[in-house]
Scaffold this motif. Structure first.
Motif, PDB file in Angstrom:
ATOM      1  N   GLU A   1      -5.833  16.871   0.675  1.00  0.00           N
ATOM      2  CA  GLU A   1      -4.589  16.226   0.250  1.00  0.00           C
ATOM      3  C   GLU A   1      -4.417  14.897   0.982  1.00  0.00           C
ATOM      4  OE1 GLU A   1      -1.176  19.530  -0.742  1.00  0.00           O
ATOM      5  OE2 GLU A   1      -1.771  19.318   1.348  1.00  0.00           O
ATOM      6  N   GLN A   2      -4.631  14.940   2.282  1.00  0.00           N
ATOM      7  CA  GLN A   2      -4.404  13.752   3.091  1.00  0.00           C
ATOM      8  C   GLN A   2      -5.434  12.669   2.779  1.00  0.00           C
ATOM      9  OE1 GLN A   2      -2.543  15.065   7.169  1.00  0.00           O
ATOM     10  NE2 GLN A   2      -4.067  16.589   6.620  1.00  0.00           N
ATOM     11  N   ILE A   3      -6.646  13.089   2.478  1.00  0.00           N
ATOM     12  CA  ILE A   3      -7.692  12.117   2.145  1.00  0.00           C
ATOM     13  C   ILE A   3      -7.388  11.442   0.803  1.00  0.00           C
ATOM     14  CG2 ILE A   3     -10.133  11.939   1.468  1.00  0.00           C
ATOM     15  CD1 ILE A   3     -10.672  14.041   3.747  1.00  0.00           C
ATOM     16  N   GLU A   4      -6.742  12.174  -0.108  1.00  0.00           N
ATOM     17  CA  GLU A   4      -6.358  11.553  -1.381  1.00  0.00           C
ATOM     18  C   GLU A   4      -5.405  10.377  -1.123  1.00  0.00           C
ATOM     19  OE1 GLU A   4      -4.292  14.085  -4.124  1.00  0.00           O
ATOM     20  OE2 GLU A   4      -4.247  12.557  -5.697  1.00  0.00           O
ATOM     21  N   SER A   5      -4.449  10.608  -0.244  1.00  0.00           N
ATOM     22  CA  SER A   5      -3.528   9.511   0.090  1.00  0.00           C
ATOM     23  C   SER A   5      -4.251   8.382   0.815  1.00  0.00           C
ATOM     24  CB  SER A   5      -2.393  10.035   0.977  1.00  0.00           C
ATOM     25  OG  SER A   5      -1.526  10.866   0.249  1.00  0.00           O
ATOM     26  N   PHE A   6      -5.171   8.754   1.691  1.00  0.00           N
ATOM     27  CA  PHE A   6      -5.901   7.729   2.431  1.00  0.00           C
ATOM     28  C   PHE A   6      -6.746   6.879   1.487  1.00  0.00           C
ATOM     29  CE2 PHE A   6      -9.510   6.223   5.027  1.00  0.00           C
ATOM     30  CZ  PHE A   6      -8.799   5.471   5.933  1.00  0.00           C
ATOM     31  N   ASN A   7      -7.419   7.520   0.544  1.00  0.00           N
ATOM     32  CA  ASN A   7      -8.226   6.747  -0.399  1.00  0.00           C
ATOM     33  C   ASN A   7      -7.360   5.840  -1.271  1.00  0.00           C
ATOM     34  OD1 ASN A   7     -10.766   7.569   0.420  1.00  0.00           O
ATOM     35  ND2 ASN A   7     -10.771   9.379  -0.917  1.00  0.00           N
ATOM     36  N   SER A   8      -6.156   6.309  -1.590  1.00  0.00           N
ATOM     37  CA  SER A   8      -5.231   5.462  -2.343  1.00  0.00           C
ATOM     38  C   SER A   8      -4.830   4.248  -1.494  1.00  0.00           C
ATOM     39  CB  SER A   8      -3.997   6.274  -2.748  1.00  0.00           C
ATOM     40  OG  SER A   8      -3.074   5.484  -3.447  1.00  0.00           O
ATOM     41  N   PHE A   9      -4.636   4.478  -0.196  1.00  0.00           N
ATOM     42  CA  PHE A   9      -4.335   3.375   0.724  1.00  0.00           C
ATOM     43  C   PHE A   9      -5.488   2.367   0.762  1.00  0.00           C
ATOM     44  CE2 PHE A   9      -4.900   1.571   4.978  1.00  0.00           C
ATOM     45  CZ  PHE A   9      -3.689   0.937   5.177  1.00  0.00           C
ATOM     46  N   LEU A  10      -6.702   2.904   0.880  1.00  0.00           N
ATOM     47  CA  LEU A  10      -7.879   2.014   0.945  1.00  0.00           C
ATOM     48  C   LEU A  10      -8.013   1.171  -0.315  1.00  0.00           C
ATOM     49  CD1 LEU A  10     -10.775   4.137   2.474  1.00  0.00           C
ATOM     50  CD2 LEU A  10      -9.299   2.466   3.613  1.00  0.00           C
ATOM     51  N   LYS A  11      -7.700   1.788  -1.441  1.00  0.00           N
ATOM     52  CA  LYS A  11      -7.834   1.085  -2.713  1.00  0.00           C
ATOM     53  C   LYS A  11      -6.901  -0.133  -2.753  1.00  0.00           C
ATOM     54  CE  LYS A  11      -7.558   2.080  -7.666  1.00  0.00           C
ATOM     55  NZ  LYS A  11      -7.008   3.048  -8.640  1.00  0.00           N
ATOM     56  N   ALA A  12      -5.679   0.079  -2.240  1.00  0.00           N
ATOM     57  CA  ALA A  12      -4.724  -1.040  -2.202  1.00  0.00           C
ATOM     58  C   ALA A  12      -5.193  -2.118  -1.232  1.00  0.00           C
ATOM     59  CB  ALA A  12      -3.336  -0.537  -1.792  1.00  0.00           C
TER      60      ALA A  12
ATOM     61  N   ALA B   1      -8.020  -3.385  -0.350  1.00  0.00           N
ATOM     62  CA  ALA B   1      -9.390  -3.893  -0.525  1.00  0.00           C
ATOM     63  C   ALA B   1      -9.536  -5.260   0.145  1.00  0.00           C
ATOM     64  CB  ALA B   1      -9.715  -3.996  -2.016  1.00  0.00           C
ATOM     65  N   PRO B   2     -10.734  -5.546   0.695  1.00  0.00           N
ATOM     66  CA  PRO B   2     -10.919  -6.804   1.419  1.00  0.00           C
ATOM     67  C   PRO B   2     -10.732  -8.014   0.490  1.00  0.00           C
ATOM     68  CG  PRO B   2     -13.016  -5.674   1.107  1.00  0.00           C
ATOM     69  CD  PRO B   2     -11.950  -4.730   0.653  1.00  0.00           C
ATOM     70  N   GLY B   3      -9.997  -8.969   0.979  1.00  0.00           N
ATOM     71  CA  GLY B   3      -9.739 -10.163   0.194  1.00  0.00           C
ATOM     72  C   GLY B   3      -8.636  -9.994  -0.830  1.00  0.00           C
ATOM     73  N   GLY B   4      -8.156  -8.774  -0.950  1.00  0.00           N
ATOM     74  CA  GLY B   4      -7.105  -8.485  -1.925  1.00  0.00           C
ATOM     75  C   GLY B   4      -5.733  -8.859  -1.379  1.00  0.00           C
ATOM     76  N   LEU B   5      -4.737  -8.516  -2.151  1.00  0.00           N
ATOM     77  CA  LEU B   5      -3.375  -8.937  -1.845  1.00  0.00           C
ATOM     78  C   LEU B   5      -2.906  -8.410  -0.494  1.00  0.00           C
ATOM     79  CD1 LEU B   5      -0.990 -10.489  -2.968  1.00  0.00           C
ATOM     80  CD2 LEU B   5      -0.189  -8.368  -4.038  1.00  0.00           C
ATOM     81  N   VAL B   6      -3.127  -7.119  -0.228  1.00  0.00           N
ATOM     82  CA  VAL B   6      -2.655  -6.530   1.029  1.00  0.00           C
ATOM     83  C   VAL B   6      -3.392  -7.169   2.210  1.00  0.00           C
ATOM     84  CG1 VAL B   6      -2.544  -4.406   2.381  1.00  0.00           C
ATOM     85  CG2 VAL B   6      -1.942  -4.369  -0.053  1.00  0.00           C
TER      86      VAL B   6
ATOM     87  N   ALA C   1       0.847  -1.190   0.000  1.00  0.00           N
ATOM     88  CA  ALA C   1       0.000   0.000   0.000  1.00  0.00           C
ATOM     89  C   ALA C   1       0.889   1.250   0.000  1.00  0.00           C
ATOM     90  CB  ALA C   1      -0.914  -0.025   1.207  1.00  0.00           C
ATOM     91  N   ASN C   2       0.303   2.394   0.252  1.00  0.00           N
ATOM     92  CA  ASN C   2       1.098   3.608   0.448  1.00  0.00           C
ATOM     93  C   ASN C   2       0.716   4.198   1.803  1.00  0.00           C
ATOM     94  OD1 ASN C   2      -1.350   4.513  -1.644  1.00  0.00           O
ATOM     95  ND2 ASN C   2      -1.085   5.928   0.061  1.00  0.00           N
ATOM     96  N   PRO C   3       1.575   5.001   2.402  1.00  0.00           N
ATOM     97  CA  PRO C   3       1.166   5.650   3.646  1.00  0.00           C
ATOM     98  C   PRO C   3      -0.150   6.404   3.410  1.00  0.00           C
ATOM     99  CG  PRO C   3       3.502   6.027   3.245  1.00  0.00           C
ATOM    100  CD  PRO C   3       2.926   5.411   1.987  1.00  0.00           C
TER     101      PRO C   3
END
Lengths: 303, 303, 303
Positions: free
Chosen positions: C248-259, C261-266, C162-164
């Motif tokens: 700005e911070q929410i953009e990073s957070f949403n990018s984190f959430l995208k990575a 995802a439930p059942g996904g690799l992370v 993911a990303n921070p």
């Protein structure tokens, strides 16, 4: 230009001990200029031991800026000090400051802005304690070299109840960033040369034994280049990095004035500090950041 | 895209010794790429001893950028050098530069901008002198590690009468801030690795004995992560920190071209420097910042 | 305020092991506050050994921010840890996180923004490993001092895919600039105190033997000044340097959430890391940056 707004406040608050006497108009020489070559000047703060910024200092400074910005030959000006203790310290907090000269006046903002934009590289060669208005003058210059053992920088204003008002907050914030500016300004303590270099407040700290040679070599290199190349490079770097606007700096200055209202806490505290040795006692000035603890807070004072 | 505006000036001024011969079109290999794994590439500047940036360099560089930005597997590219003296130096100031290849051409700005935005981490592994266009290529890369003993960076352009024109002013100003960019560019002198790290010009200086292991370990870590995470992180950091616009960089380039007019002072000086050993004499190139003193200013030249 | 948008994603992805049980509402004390004087507080992360950020942490943190921002006496708050290993680590990746508490919630952005703007100086006193959300909490504070021997900072998120996402990219980018933020975030490796100080991530690294005395003296100085001067200085510096916007911070957070995802690799990888010792094994947490290598990439894992 906000002179009409600023002057009354300034007269009321900065000039704590105004006597009503007219400001001196005779030539002064607390900044002496040596033209080592037509291209390489040294400007020396020459009012030892304190190099306090009073009327004579500002008169000389404005004259020097006029000379630098109008001379077609000068390429580099190194600012140093003939005091073995201080590079430059605070504004004169005891004697009358001419409203036309003191920092906060449009003349001040205009002078430092012209200097920052001039096609000349200005260099602070710092080998002593440099604080408050002294640190602000240093930060106005393009490049700052500090003696590793002898240079110490500080903004002590919060310690006596105000905030830096001569552009220091704007200049330091750009050089050091938010967290380090907060530490320096709100900690209101002495910062040694290596820490100042880490923070970007000075370019770098150089062992004192090599200091003069390093600075002189640097200045001679710059003085040897083509004026047009220096001018083009400085103009482009200014365009990429900016310089604090007068409006930004005036906001800090007005905040300073508000704290320093006549008869108020800061005013009374500075008078007490003057009685205790400020501007007369070398030990007081050298330990400004600790001495002012005695006039605020709850002690103990050996902190 | 200002090609129509730039080309005529460039033809007139950059190509000092243009022979009229067509630019080489044959494949070249002054940048050799080694795919250590499909994710981890090394790009090696391979035109020792000088690694001067001529036609072959730019042709290879553009090809490499195309490969990096179109390969779905690559995650990290380490740029190094096979010269034991230099990482990369200046553009070719003697031989014909193809107008379609030289820096200042839209193709150059486009390539470095695509590289900065690519979902790949680029790393400069610097173990030698890195100056002028060489320092600009290093600054274009995402991360720069320098050998503590061997890496030296400089922008010497002011020394021969121009300003950095390949984006160096924009990149350095962002990394090091106003005062340090002014010192580096107008001082036009060599900056050792620890000072470059203090200034943010390189990320950090690493003892040479540990350098290769450090860089290789770093690159292998990056190459081991998920491509999507690297891409997301780089995209977000790019969004927060920006990259110089082509317009900003072109302003500096046009200022460079103006100084470097054909038959003018810089043109004549560079020819004299070529006659004195530039691009042929190792000692001249290794001491570029001192050698050029002999062609400007007033001496003495042992400064 | 984007709560309606964020909550569903967050419920789906952050709360990997949600049990459906209601979030705890009882008072907790994983952050203990000591009022050394009415002006000088210590806030101690007190959930050893890991100081993981779970429901209790966030509940206490929001309460503490409310107290700091409403108390008229407090001038300085030093945040430290009672764990000898960690300052603060990641969010709880195993147990249920209350959607009203977890970072990414508007309450989180609101709390850190109010804290950054409060007329109080906040100080991180870091003597252990500080990573992911822990590094993000540290970066939110105004000033960070690190033990030269013991402080280590990291953003390891890219290492598990993911990303921070808790504002770390925004905060680090401002403190350290583009190239160093790229190295830290995409390298996803431990950064020692001196390197963190070089990068501006912490203000400075202090030898551990002097650390507590240094921090205490600093805090007592600040606590001794006038509240109005501290407030004016912080307000002006905030105005000059800004603070990341929630958007700005929410953009990073949403990018984190995208990575994530439930059942996904992370998601699957974090579950495997939990099984291998994450949040239970001290050695795993202390070597987080190396341990996660075992769950990605191609080895060898002794890198």
């Amino acid at each position: 230009m906000r002179l009409p707004t600023l002057i009354p406040l300034a007269i009321a608050s900065i000039i704590h001990t105004a006597t009503g006497a007219p400001a001196p108009t005779a030539p002064s020489s607390v900044i002496t200029t040596t033209k080592i070559t037509p291209s390489y000047w040294r400007a020396t703060f020459s009012d030892p031991p304190f190099n306090i910024q009073g009327n004579a200092f500002f008169r000389d400074f404005y004259t020097l800026v006029d000379e630098i910005t109008s001379d077609p030959n000068v390429k580099v000006v190194v600012f140093d000090s003939n005091s073995k203790y201080f590079f430059s310290t605070h504004v004169d907090l005891i004697n009358t400051l001419d409203p036309d000269l003191y920092p906060g006046n449009p003349r001040y903002w205009d002078s430092i802005t012209r200097l920052a934009k001039a096609p000349v590289l200005t260099v602070a060669a710092i080998r002593g304690l440099t604080y408050n208005a002294g640190a602000e003058i240093a930060a106005v210059l393009d490049v700052r070299f500090g003696s590793k053992e002898k240079a110490v920088l500080a903004q002590y204003e919060v310690g006596f109840g105000a905030n830096p008002g001569g552009g220091g907050i704007e200049l330091l914030s750009r050089l050091a960033g938010r967290s380090r500016a907060l530490e320096v300004v709100i900690g209101a303590d002495s910062i040694d040369a290596e820490t100042a270099a880490l923070y970007g407040w000075i370019n770098r700290a150089i062992p004192d034994a090599q200091f003069e040679k390093f600075v002189d070599k640097f200045a001679r290199r710059v003085a040897g280049w083509d004026h047009s190349a220096i001018a083009a490079a400085k103009n482009l770097i200014n365009g990429r990095t900016g310089f604090p606007t007068a409006d930004e700096q005036i906001e800090s200055f007005n905040s300073f004035l508000k704290a320093d209202a006549p008869g108020g806490l800061v005013d009374r505290r500075l008078k007490a500090m003057a009685a205790a040795g400020m501007q007369t006692n070398l030990n007081f000035e050298e330990n400004f950041g600790r001495e002012e603890l005695k006039f605020v807070g709850n002690g103990p004072w050996n902190a």
